[in-house]
Design a protein around this motif. Structure first.
Motif, PDB file in Angstrom:
ATOM      1  N   UNK B 190       0.819  -1.210   0.000  1.00  0.00           N
ATOM      2  CA  UNK B 190       0.000   0.000   0.000  1.00  0.00           C
ATOM      3  C   UNK B 190       0.853   1.260   0.000  1.00  0.00           C
ATOM      4  N   UNK B 193       1.946   1.789  -3.443  1.00  0.00           N
ATOM      5  CA  UNK B 193       0.845   2.254  -4.290  1.00  0.00           C
ATOM      6  C   UNK B 193       0.551   3.729  -4.042  1.00  0.00           C
ATOM      7  N   UNK B 199      -3.838   9.060  -6.358  1.00  0.00           N
ATOM      8  CA  UNK B 199      -5.218   9.078  -6.844  1.00  0.00           C
ATOM      9  C   UNK B 199      -5.699   7.662  -7.144  1.00  0.00           C
ATOM     10  N   UNK B 201      -4.619   5.015  -5.923  1.00  0.00           N
ATOM     11  CA  UNK B 201      -4.735   4.263  -4.681  1.00  0.00           C
ATOM     12  C   UNK B 201      -6.100   4.474  -4.054  1.00  0.00           C
ATOM     13  N   UNK B 202      -6.540   5.736  -4.024  1.00  0.00           N
ATOM     14  CA  UNK B 202      -7.858   6.006  -3.463  1.00  0.00           C
ATOM     15  C   UNK B 202      -8.930   5.303  -4.292  1.00  0.00           C
ATOM     16  N   UNK B 205      -9.512   1.888  -3.236  1.00  0.00           N
ATOM     17  CA  UNK B 205     -10.000   1.647  -1.888  1.00  0.00           C
ATOM     18  C   UNK B 205      -8.920   1.644  -0.819  1.00  0.00           C
ATOM     19  N   UNK B 206      -7.743   2.178  -1.120  1.00  0.00           N
ATOM     20  CA  UNK B 206      -6.684   2.228  -0.111  1.00  0.00           C
ATOM     21  C   UNK B 206      -6.850   3.488   0.739  1.00  0.00           C
ATOM     22  N   UNK B 208      -5.575   6.214   1.917  1.00  0.00           N
ATOM     23  CA  UNK B 208      -4.341   6.945   1.649  1.00  0.00           C
ATOM     24  C   UNK B 208      -3.850   7.721   2.866  1.00  0.00           C
TER      25      UNK B 208
END
Lengths: 504, 322, 329
Positions: B190, B193, B199, B201-202, B205-206, B208
């Motif tokens: 993560x 990422x 962006x 990543x979000x 569903x991470x 951030x």
């Protein structure tokens, strides 16, 4: 040698390759002085590459550029401009903190002694150009304070600082209002009357037919022919563009729909969309069609927890839900294949496998570690199912072709086993082959019982994949069509904001 | 050195390793003592403090941010642990100091991860603010431990286990642990990422904000551990002991090939960067050069290393800008 | 005072909030310290500000370009060492007070050369300026130590150390030089082609390249300017001290960047001006001076400055977030 018979600009057999792609394959093109020559082609057909070659930003691998009878080599945009070829970019290339005048004369500010800027000359000249463009603002204003349309005008004004032989307009009307368009067309006709050759790139058929004298079509990086506007029609142009008449054929086996999976009631978000109600059933593809900025992407983002709706209700599988983050959406079984693959979909320097498993990496564990086996199993499964072409999972996604990148994103979200799959512009900028594969895939997914929402700005695409089509205009749903009642005309009218009484 | 070999093929691709070997050969030809076990051990030991901090900073940088506050955070932590040592005893001083340092890391993490402020400026401000805090706390005085012989606190900086100095063990263990976390655990994935494309990543569903927040906590934790080693070794602390460390640490991280743009980098390569800087320093001193010549060599090494890295990515040696 | 409250002034303050802050601390210290509001103290503030201020002028150019220069503190020390050392070279022994001239010239040239090296590397290698100048910060400091052999140099010619005591009218000569440089750089940035291109390069690099601005040499010139200003600052600082120490200018880069950011220049480039930067350095100068007069330990200044820096960033973010349109990223 009179200019009348000689093309202002002529391209012969232009070839441009990028690693793995032949972007332009022997393209011929010419513009006569005082002619508006439209350049048409689907996304990825090579229009923008051709324009960059013209503007000196790319060097062709083969072929000739001939300007006013003289073969030239242009290695920078400056040299191109010196030759009288000016490109008006689709994306604005302005410096926001500088004045309009400074932007118009960027790189060639008039000078006085000691390297001082000659502000008086600068402003006089810029104001003259702006006046010619019938702009209501003065050249002293800072560009950051102008509306997008006015910024576009500044961009156009740049072309008028030199005696241009050829001006290339790349999708100039994308951000203009109707009134501003009229001004733009006046300017183009003005330039035309002065003997300037105009290259006009646009997707909008109506504009092309009102404005152009000739139309050249590109497909898959190759030249497909030139038509005289007065002697052709939209159908012929379309055929050249996509290689066939609009192919609306589809698997006609009557689809079976299950229960309603997603339902949206009276959802609204100030400034973006208003009063949105629709539903999607299992096994159904609902196409969202409309112009860029109609609010479709924003609805998708809301459903995926990236925006907070001001009002309305969302139900998933009959239950009212609150979606506050993408994690919530994922937990509810909603997946979003976003519009912009490179910015929103992928981590470009990360390898294919890691990109694909990113949303579920915390669940694919053996003890505290990521389970390599589980990851590879997922990757292999979707690589085979989507026919992703990559030498190995270790390949960074950034080096794959657009189509394969898009399949990685789709694979990423399919592997989440969603109940609702939202795909936003699934085939933007990818080649025709992958395109039809993706269309087929979307139909298959529906056949397997997924509820699918497809957002697209391409009419053939929505017509081909959807069971129902929702037409949007300006943040509102104008009309909903069943696939059997839709006609091109009614669809175009709906997305242009023309209300027609719905058939009873 | 076998630990480094375990990284195998991943490292082999890196020019830094080649440079490292070239330097090692050059120095060993010029000085007999350079490759002696004693000398190598002492270089390892000396590089432990920078090394431990560099581990944390590498993780922050992979996450797409910078941490310039580690230097004054080190001053803070060292002064605190040394000062508290005589007041409340080492068994309490250490946890109190670690907690306090983690709080500073949490402030960084909050401002940068949650509020999304520019990390360069925030940590620059924190550098200044924390230095001020240290001075206020210490009243501008240096602190030291009175009973230097009788405290078990000495183990961290001066002790040894199985003949290996404790700082080396701590450094090695931390490097290994965080290398494993970054390469094989979901958290590491993560961080990569988020640093590579926040962006996207979000959109995957991470969380951030939380990931960035965690990277700063880790960085603060590493500083706290470095402070334990430093305080224990010196048994005292100047109130600006960490001044300038942030840049040496960053130099090592950059030398290790971690991109300041985020998304790529490796703990083991950072260790290599740290060791390389330490061996350059050591080798030059053994050759009879004054210690500051290492800075000149470091200058050249950093620029050439990053240049080659950048050149390899763009496929041409010189920048195309006119 | 009445004109202060007319609209244009208020609007100007809105665009340059740092000057509002300068005004507030100025009023605050005037009211709370007896020694603050005093012509002699104002002279002090200007002199104290000039060291950081000169470098901040150059940093403004470099940062508007979208670059950064971390090596200025080391460059300052190197120039100071040259300025003090060269005047005692044997070849100038018979020059009398004129021996100062080649020393100062050489020091300034060294500064320009250091900037040129940084700029050239940034231009040709395409390595980020942050990394290039981080390396240079260590390397140039190494040069200082090599050159000085870790020793401090003392100016033997008293004319040199007396220089800083001169005044022109009410203005100490150091303050005068600083203010002249402020005007010169302001003129450069707002009136000349080079200055306008500075914004273009930082605001939209691609557009600048496409418009035919030679971005590489352009950035190199700005690095040379900051090298020159850092060297000038070093020379002036050494006249104040009558000496040059090898550790001179340590951490100055942090102060300078703080001042420039306070003045509203964006790290990402394309935005900023000298008026803001002047406000930034004055804010720091007044704060340090005032707290010193109020006998607040210098330690608190660090905390306050750090907090202000972060607060400015926070407020800037609060008031300038329209781009993401409510998307929760």
């Amino acid at each position: 040698m009179s200019d009348a018979q000689q093309p202002a600009l002529r391209l012969q057999g232009i070839v441009k390759t990028f690693p793995g792609v032949r972007a332009l394959d022997g393209v011929d093109f010419e513009v006569m002085p005082g002619e508006v020559h439209a350049l048409l082609g689907e996304n990825g057909a090579g229009k923008s590459t051709l324009m960059k070659v013209l503007a000196g930003m790319y060097q062709p691998d083969d072929g000739k550029i001939i300007i006013a009878g003289r073969p030239v080599r242009m290695t920078t945009p400056i040299e191109a401009k010196a030759e009288g070829v000016v490109l008006i970019h689709q994306e604005l290339s302005l410096v926001p903190e500088m004045s309009a005048a400074e932007n118009i004369y960027l790189g060639e500010l008039p000078r006085r002694s000691f390297g001082r800027v000659d502000w008086k000359t600068l402003e006089e000249r810029s104001n003259t150009i702006l006046k010619r463009l019938k702009c209501s603002f003065r050249s002293e204003v800072t560009v950051a304070n102008l509306s997008i349309a006015n910024q576009q005008m500044v961009e156009i004004a740049r072309a008028l600082t030199v005696d241009a032989r050829v001006v290339v307009f790349d999708e100039p009307t994308a951000s203009l209002t109707d009134a501003e368009k009229v001004v733009l067309f006046d300017i183009i006709n003005d330039l035309k009357a002065q003997g300037v050759g105009i290259v006009y790139i646009s997707h909008r058929m109506d504009e092309i037919f009102t404005l152009s004298d000739r139309i050249t079509v590109l497909r898959d990086g190759a030249y497909r022919g030139t038509l005289t506007t007065a002697h052709t029609n939209e159908d012929e142009v379309t055929r050249l563009m996509i290689g066939r008449s609009l192919d609306l054929s589809r698997d006609e086996a009557a689809p079976t729909f299950g229960k309603t999976m997603l339902e949206v009631r009276n959802m609204g978000c100030p400034g973006l969309y208003k009063d949105i109600s629709f539903s999607v059933r299992e096994g159904e593809v609902v196409g969202f069609y409309g112009l860029v900025g109609a609010g479709r992407t924003e609805i998708a983002e809301t459903l995926f927890g990236l925006r907070k709706p001001a009002s309305g209700e969302i139900r998933v599988d009959g239950e009212p839900v609150e979606i506050a983050s993408p994690r919530d959406a994922i937990a509810l079984g909603i997946s979003l294949v976003p519009e912009n693959r490179k910015e929103q979909g992928l981590v470009l320097q990360m390898n294919c496998r890691d990109n694909m498993t990113l949303p579920q990496v915390q669940d694919l564990t053996a003890g505290p570690f990521v389970s390599q086996g589980a990851e590879l199993a997922i990757f292999d499964q979707y690589r085979d199912r989507l026919a992703i072409k990559t030498p190995s999972w270790k390949q960074p996604v950034g080096v794959l072709s657009g189509g394969n990148q898009q399949k990685i994103v789709i694979g990423k979200w399919l592997s989440m086993q969603p109940r609702v799959l939202i795909v936003d512009e699934p085939t933007r900028g990818i080649d025709v082959g992958s395109k039809s594969e993706i269309h087929q895939l979307l139909r298959e997914l529906a056949g397997q019982g997924y509820a699918v929402i497809v957002i697209s700005s391409e009419m053939p695409e929505v017509l081909r994949v959807s069971d129902r089509i929702v037409a949007m205009y300006h943040g509102r749903i104008m009309r909903e069509f069943g696939i059997h009642e839709v006609t091109e005309d009614s669809l175009v009218q709906a997305i242009s904001g023309i209300r027609v009484d719905e058939p009873a | 050195m076998t630990r480094l070999k375990a990284g195998g093929p991943a490292i082999a691709k890196q020019g830094i390793l080649v440079a490292f070997i070239v330097f090692m050969i050059a120095f060993s030809l010029m000085s007999d003592r350079f490759l002696s076990a004693d000398n190598i051990m002492s270089v390892f030991r000396q590089s432990a403090i920078i090394g431990v901090m560099a581990i944390g900073v590498t993780i922050v940088v992979i996450g797409g941010n910078l941490d310039l506050s580690v230097g004054s955070m080190l001053s803070f932590a060292t002064v605190l642990v040394v000062d508290l040592h005589d007041k409340i005893g080492p068994e309490l001083a250490i946890p109190v100091m670690v907690l306090a340092t983690l709080c500073l890391g949490a402030i960084n993490g909050f401002l940068i991860g949650i509020l999304r402020l520019n990390s360069l400026i925030v940590t620059l401000g924190m550098l200044s603010a924390i230095q001020g805090l240290v001075l206020i706390y210490s009243g501008g005085q240096n602190v030291d431990i009175v009973d230097q012989r009788g405290t078990w606190f000495a183990i961290f900086g001066r002790g040894a286990v199985f003949g290996i100095a404790t700082p080396i063990i701590i450094f090695g263990a931390l490097a290994l642990i965080f290398h494993v976390i970054m390469t094989t655990m979901p958290f590491g994935r993560r961080v990569h990422a988020v640093g590579g494309n926040p962006t996207a990543s979000v959109f995957s569903g991470i969380p951030r904000s939380r990931v960035v927040f965690m990277t700063y906590l880790i960085s603060a934790l590493c500083v706290a551990i470095a402070a334990i080693i430093l305080g224990s070794r010196v048994m005292g602390s100047q109130n600006n002991v960490g001044q300038g460390y942030e840049l040496q640490v960053l130099a090592a991280v950059i030398l290790g090939g971690t991109s300041l743009l985020g998304g790529s980098g490796s703990i083991l390569r950072t260790v290599l960067g740290v060791l390389m800087l330490a061996f350059i320093q050591n080798g030059l001193i053994l050759m009879g050069q004054p210690y500051y010549t290492q800075w000149l060599v470091t200058w050249a090494v950093i620029i050439v290393a990053v240049w080659l890295d950048v050149a390899a990515k763009r496929g041409r040696l010189f920048s195309p800008i006119a | 005072m009445r004109h202060l409250f007319q609209n244009p002034v208020l609007r100007w303050l809105m665009r340059n909030p740092i000057w509002g802050f300068v005004l507030i601390v100025f009023i605050f210290f005037s009211l709370s310290s007896d020694h603050f509001f005093d012509a002699r103290n104002f002279q002090n503030i200007l002199v104290q500000t000039s060291t950081i201020g000169l470098i901040a002028l150059g940093m403004t150019l470099v940062m508007i370009n979208g670059n950064i220069d971390l090596s200025v503190g080391a460059t300052l020390a190197l120039a100071a060492a040259f300025a003090v050392d060269v005047q005692s070279w044997a070849m100038f022994a018979t020059w009398g007070n004129w021996q100062i001239l080649p020393a100062v010239c050489l020091a300034l040239l060294v500064g320009i050369a250091m900037g040129a090296i940084n700029g050239f590397i940034v231009w040709k290698t395409g390595v980020d300026a942050f990394i290039v100048t981080l390396g240079a910060m260590l390397g140039i400091r190494g040069l200082v130590f090599v050159y000085t052999g870790e020793q401090s140099f003392y100016a033997m010619n008293f004319a040199y150390s007396d220089f800083s005591a001169f005044s022109v009218g009410p203005l100490p000569v150091l303050a005068l030089i600083f203010l002249l440089c402020v005007l010169a750089v302001h003129w450069l940035l707002s009136r000349t082609v080079h200055g306008r291109n500075t914004y273009a390069v930082g605001g939209n690099r691609e557009a600048a390249v496409n418009a035919g601005i030679r971005v590489g040499p352009h950035m190199m010139i700005n690095f040379m300017i900051i090298g020159f200003l850092a060297a000038l600052s070093g020379v002036l600082l050494s006249t104040q001290m009558g000496a040059a120490t090898p550790n001179l200018g340590r951490d100055y880069e942090l102060w300078v960047i703080t001042a420039v950011v306070l003045g509203g220049t964006k790290l990402t480039g394309g935005k900023g001006d000298i008026i803001g930067t002047l406000g930034g350095v004055l804010a720091i100068g007044i704060l340090r001076n005032g707290m010193n007069l109020m006998q607040v330990p210098a330690f608190y200044v660090y905390v306050i400055l750090g907090s202000i820096l972060i607060a400015v960033l926070f407020l800037d973010k609060r008031f300038n977030t329209s781009t993401d349109g409510g998307l929760r990223l």
